[in-house]
Design a protein around this motif. Structure first.
Motif, short mmCIF file in Angstrom:
data_model
loop_
_atom_site.label_atom_id
_atom_site.label_comp_id
_atom_site.label_asym_id
_atom_site.label_seq_id
_atom_site.Cartn_x
_atom_site.Cartn_y
_atom_site.Cartn_z
N THR A 1 0.81 -1.21 0.00
CA THR A 1 0.00 0.00 0.00
C THR A 1 0.84 1.27 0.00
O THR A 1 0.33 2.35 -0.32
N ARG A 2 2.12 1.15 0.35
CA ARG A 2 2.99 2.34 0.34
C ARG A 2 4.44 1.93 0.11
O ARG A 2 4.93 0.99 0.73
N LEU A 3 5.10 2.65 -0.77
CA LEU A 3 6.54 2.50 -0.98
C LEU A 3 7.04 3.82 -1.58
O LEU A 3 6.91 4.05 -2.78
N ASP A 4 7.57 4.68 -0.74
CA ASP A 4 8.04 5.98 -1.23
C ASP A 4 9.03 6.58 -0.22
O ASP A 4 9.27 6.02 0.85
N ILE B 1 9.66 4.43 3.33
CA ILE B 1 8.67 3.71 4.12
C ILE B 1 7.97 2.69 3.24
O ILE B 1 7.61 2.97 2.09
N LEU B 2 7.79 1.49 3.80
CA LEU B 2 7.08 0.41 3.12
C LEU B 2 5.96 -0.09 4.03
O LEU B 2 6.22 -0.47 5.17
N LEU C 1 14.23 -2.01 1.82
CA LEU C 1 12.96 -2.32 2.50
C LEU C 1 12.31 -3.57 1.91
O LEU C 1 11.81 -4.42 2.65
N LEU C 2 12.32 -3.68 0.59
CA LEU C 2 11.73 -4.86 -0.04
C LEU C 2 12.54 -6.12 0.26
O LEU C 2 11.97 -7.21 0.40
N GLN C 3 13.84 -5.98 0.39
CA GLN C 3 14.66 -7.13 0.77
C GLN C 3 14.32 -7.59 2.19
O GLN C 3 14.24 -8.79 2.46
#
Length: 238
Positions: free
Chosen positions: A126-129, A137-138, A177-179
């Motif tokens: 819903t958020r990645l910026d 923030i993720l 963050l994705l890792q």
């Protein structure tokens, strides 16, 4: 009169040239940092169907957005995504999860015909910026569905990463963050690797044909058995 016009024309040409340079200023293209995922070795490892991975609408564009101190988003002037951000996210998560599980049997949805996963991951981002002065923030949520169709885990995740402020540093922080998300997801998946096989439903025996009631049996015609009569010839009488 002609002498006065010449400097004016040269000045206008210079202004237009500078404007043209500013308009065609090169823009940097960015991809998410996938890190250094381990190459999985097991061809018979855990079977995972990753997806569908749903990404927030505002992220489904080539524009690289910058989070402002007031919470608003503005398009970056010096960079954009090199292709589809959603595809970048899918591929990063695929490689990271496969590496953590050491399994070549991690595939993106939709699955190919004949693939029977041990677990399906339903993931929503819903958020990645991030912003020049705002951390990366993720926000995400996952659900794990086992082979019987039961929800085995449901989790809401909030991750945050600081960065140096440049656009390149922001993109790198979002990749980190994705890792971290893939690592946490893999930890939740590992306990579901040893699920017992689904037992086949036992076949019901064929129902025996019920015997006819005694009253109906009496009504049925009875055929007399043949009895031989001893004469010169053997004759059967009915």
């Amino acid at each position: 009169m002609t002498a006065l016009r010449l400097p004016l024309i040269l000045m206008l040409a210079g202004v237009l040239g500078l404007a043209g340079c500013s308009v065609h200023q090169p823009v940097s293209l960015y991809q998410l940092d996938s890190g250094s995922p381990v190459q999985p070795a097991q061809s018979t490892g855990m079977a995972v169907l990753l997806g569908p991975v749903t990404v927030a609408d505002y992220l489904q564009r080539e524009t690289l957005l910058q989070r402002q101190p007031d919470g608003s988003l503005q398009a970056s002037t010096d960079g954009r995504w090199a292709g589809s951000l959603s595809s970048d996210i899918d591929q990063l998560l695929l490689r990271q999860v496969a590496g953590h599980l050491d399994s070549q049997r991690v595939v993106l949805a939709p699955a190919t015909l004949g693939f029977s996963p041990d677990v399906q991951v339903l993931l929503t981002i819903t958020r990645l910026d991030s912003g020049e002065k705002q951390p990366a923030i993720l926000d995400a949520q996952w659900r794990l569905i086992d082979r019987r169709g039961q929800v085995r885990d449901n989790r809401i995740v909030h991750l945050q990463e600081q960065h140096a402020g440049t656009t390149a540093a922001q993109v790198q922080a979002q990749g980190v963050l994705l890792q971290r998300l893939a690592e946490q997801l893999s930890v939740a998946l590992k306990p579901l690797a040893n699920q017992p096989p689904i037992a086949e439903a036992p076949r019901k025996p064929a129902a025996a044909k019920p015997a006819a009631p005694a009253a109906e049996q009496d009504k049925q015609p009875k055929i007399p058995m043949a009895a031989p009569i001893r004469t010169d010839m053997e004759v059967f009488r009915f």
